[in-house]
Design an enzyme around this catalytic site. Structure first.
Site, short mmCIF file in Angstrom:
data_model
loop_
_atom_site.label_atom_id
_atom_site.label_comp_id
_atom_site.label_asym_id
_atom_site.label_seq_id
_atom_site.Cartn_x
_atom_site.Cartn_y
_atom_site.Cartn_z
CG HIS A 162 -74.11 65.62 -79.36
ND1 HIS A 162 -73.70 65.52 -80.67
CD2 HIS A 162 -74.44 64.35 -78.99
CE1 HIS A 162 -73.78 64.28 -81.08
NE2 HIS A 162 -74.22 63.54 -80.08
CE LYS A 289 -63.67 88.48 -65.49
NZ LYS A 289 -63.45 88.94 -66.84
CD GLU A 296 -58.67 82.73 -69.84
OE1 GLU A 296 -58.77 83.63 -70.69
OE2 GLU A 296 -58.74 82.95 -68.62
#
Ligand code: ARG
Length: 465
Positions: A162, A289, A296
Site C-alpha cells: 500500500h 534540475k 518517464e
C-alpha cells in the site's frame, strides 16, 4: 504495367484504373516495405516448390533464383525502392523481379499463392526475427538487475505494501523482484515462437491451392516448423500478432512499474538513488534540475504499447472469415511496438546499470514505520501465544511507541512487561533489521540464502544463446 495504367497485381476485369483517392487509401507500401527481404525469402521458397511440382524448369528456377538474389541486393543497397504507384510490398517486388527476369518468367512466380497467405507468412517470419532482438534486450536488463543485486548484497531497505512501510527487505530482493517478471516475459516469447513458427504458405487466398505445391518444403525453407492446418484460419487469424504485441506490452508495463519507483526514489524526499548524468536530463529553465526522463518515457511509452495492442484487438473483433482488408491494419501498430521497445530498452538498461544507491539512507529507513512489528508478533507466536493475541499485544506496543516517540527497540523492559508479561527482554533478539531479514528464510523470502538462489537461477536463465 497493366492496360489501365496501374501496376497493381489485379485489374484486368476493371475498365478504369483505381481512383487516386482509393489508391491513396489502399496503399501500404510506405510501411510494409520493411517486409521486403522477408517477401523475397518467401518467394525464393515458393519458386522452389513451383520447381519441385514441375511448374518451373531447372533453368527457369535457376534464373529466377539469381534474379531474386539480385533484387534482394538492390533492395538492400537502396537502388530498387518502392514507387508511389506500387500498391504494396508484393506489387513493388513483382515489378522489381520482372525488371530483372523479364515479364514472362517473372510472371510465373505468382502461381499458387495469394497475397493473403504471403502476408500472413511474412509477418510471422518478420516478428520471429524481431522477437530474438527483443529477447536479447530483455536479457541485457535482467543481467544488469542481477549484477546490481549481487553488488548490493546485504543492503536493507524499506519494503512496502500500500506504498507504506511494511517489512524490511534486501535491496537485492527488491531488484530481483523486477527481474522475475521479465524472465517470464522471455518464457512467454519462447512459447509464442512455437505457435508463430508455422507457415501459412499454401493456404492461397482462403481455401488452399490446386497446384499441389509442397507446403512443408516452403515452411522448412523459411526456417519454420511446418505448414498451418487450416487455410482459412491461416489467412484470417492474427492472434499470432496480437499475442506478440501482448508480450511486448507486458514488457513495457513491467518497465513502467519499475520506472514509477525510480522516479520516486530519485526525488529529494526519498533520496534513495542518484541517476547518472549520462542517463538523465536537465531543464531548459531551471539550472538545478536533473530529471528521470528515461523512466518517464518508459512509463509514457507503456501507454502507447497498450494502445497498439488494444487497437489490433478492436480490429480483429467482429471480422468474419476469412481474409478481410481490415487485417492490413495489424502492421503499423506492431511495427511501432517493436520500434518503441527497441529504442527504449537500451536506454532503460543503461539507466539501471549506472544509477547509484544511497545505501546509508536505505539502511536508515529500513526499520522506520515500525516495520519490525510483524517480527515481534511472530516471535510471540514462537512463544506459544496465539497469533490473534500476538497481533493485539504488538499493536499496543506500536501505539505506546507512537505516543512516546520511541522506536520499538527503545521501549524499556518494564514498559514492555506492562503491555504484556509475554513481552520479555528476549524479544530484543528480533528487533533488528538484519535479524528480521535473516529470519525470512522460507521459500522465496528476503534472507540472503534465498536471494543467492535467485541470483544463481537468473544467471543460469539469462546466459545468451
Ligand atoms: N497489404 C495487405 C495486408 O496487409 C496484403 C494482402 C492483400 N490482400 C488482398 N486481397 N488485397 O493485409
Amino acid at each position: 504495367m497493366s492496360e489501365n495504367g496501374s501496376n497493381a497485381l489485379w485489374g484486368s476485369r476493371f475498365d478504369g484504373g483505381p481512383a487516386d483517392s482509393l489508391a491513396a487509401l489502399s496503399r501500404s507500401v510506405h510501411f510494409d516495405w520493411r517486409l521486403a527481404q522477408y517477401d523475397i525469402k518467401g518467394t525464393l521458397a515458393h519458386i522452389k516448390a513451383l520447381h519441385a511440382a514441375g511448374y518451373l524448369t531447372v533453368a527457369e528456377h535457376q534464373k529466377l533464383e539469381k534474379s531474386l538474389e539480385e533484387l534482394s541486393r538492390r533492395v538492400a543497397e537502396g537502388s530498387f525502392t518502392a514507387k508511389p504507384s506500387d500498391e504494396d510490398v508484393h506489387s513493388a517486388l513483382e515489378r522489381g523481379l520482372i525488371e530483372i527476369a523479364g515479364a514472362e518468367l517473372g510472371g510465373k512466380v505468382r502461381a499458387g499463392r495469394s497475397r493473403n497467405d504471403q502476408i500472413a507468412t511474412l509477418i510471422r517470419t518478420y516478428l520471429l526475427d524481431q522477437s530474438n532482438v527483443i529477447e536479447e534486450l530483455v536479457l541485457d536488463l535482467i543481467n544488469v538487475l542481477v549484477d546490481r543485486a549481487e553488488e548490493n548484497l546485504g543492503v536493507a531497505m524499506p519494503g512496502r505494501t500500500h506504498f507504506q512501510h511494511a517489512q524490511p527487505v534486501m535491496l537485492s530482493h527488491h531488484l530481483l523482484a523486477h527481474a522475475w517478471p521479465l524472465q517470464r516475459d522471455i518464457e512467454r516469447m519462447r512459447e509464442w515462437r512455437k505457435r508463430a513458427s508455422l507457415s501459412p504458405y499454401g493456404a492461397g487466398a482462403l481455401a488452399g491451392s490446386t497446384l499441389g505445391l509442397d507446403p512443408n518444403l516452403v515452411a522448412l525453407e523459411l526456417g519454420l516448423t511446418g505448414p498451418t492446418q487450416n487455410s482459412m484460419d491461416a489467412t484470417a487469424s492474427r492472434d499470432v500478432v496480437a499475442e506478440f504485441e501482448f508480450i511486448l506490452t507486458l514488457i513495457g508495463i513491467n518497465l513502467s512499474r519499475f520506472s514509477e519507483e525510480i522516479i520516486i526514489w530519485a526525488s529529494a524526499e526519498f533520496d534513495y538513488i542518484k541517476l547518472s548524468d549520462s542517463f538523465s536530463t536537465g531543464s531548459s529553465i531551471m539550472p538545478q534540475k536533473k530529471n528521470p526522463d528515461i523512466a518517464e518515457l518508459a512509463r509514457g511509452k507503456s501507454g502507447r504499447l497498450i494502445g497498439n495492442l488494444t487497437g489490433l484487438l478492436a480490429t480483429l473483433k467482429g471480422l468474419p472469415l476469412s481474409y478481410n482488408r481490415d487485417l492490413q491494419e495489424d502492421k503499423e501498430p506492431v511495427f511501432d511496438s517493436v520500434d518503441t521497445l527497441t529504442v527504449l530498452m537500451p536506454a532503460f538498461t543503461g539507466m539501471v546499470a549506472t544509477l547509484v544507491f544511497n545505501k546509508n539512507r536505505l539502511e536508515l529507513l529500513a526499520p522506520a514505520g515500525f516495520s519490525l512489528a510483524t517480527d515481534v508478533a511472530e516471535w510471540l507466536v514462537k512463544q506459544k501465544v496465539p497469533f490473534r493475541d500476538a497481533h493485539e499485544i504488538t499493536g499496543k506496543l506500536v501505539s505506546f511507541c507512537e505516543k512516546n516517540s520511541l522506536q520499538l527497540h527503545e521501549v524499556a523492559d518494564a514498559d514492555m512487561a506492562a503491555i504484556s508479561p509475554k513481552l520479555t527482554p528476549e524479544v530484543r533478539d528480533v528487533l533488528s533489521v538484519s535479524g528480521s531479514i535473516r529470519a525470512r528464510a522460507g521459500a522465496g523470502g528476503t534472507a540472503l540464502p534465498r536471494v543467492l538462489e535467485q541470483i544463481t537461477a537468473l544467471r543460469k536463465f539469462s546466459v545468451k544463446r
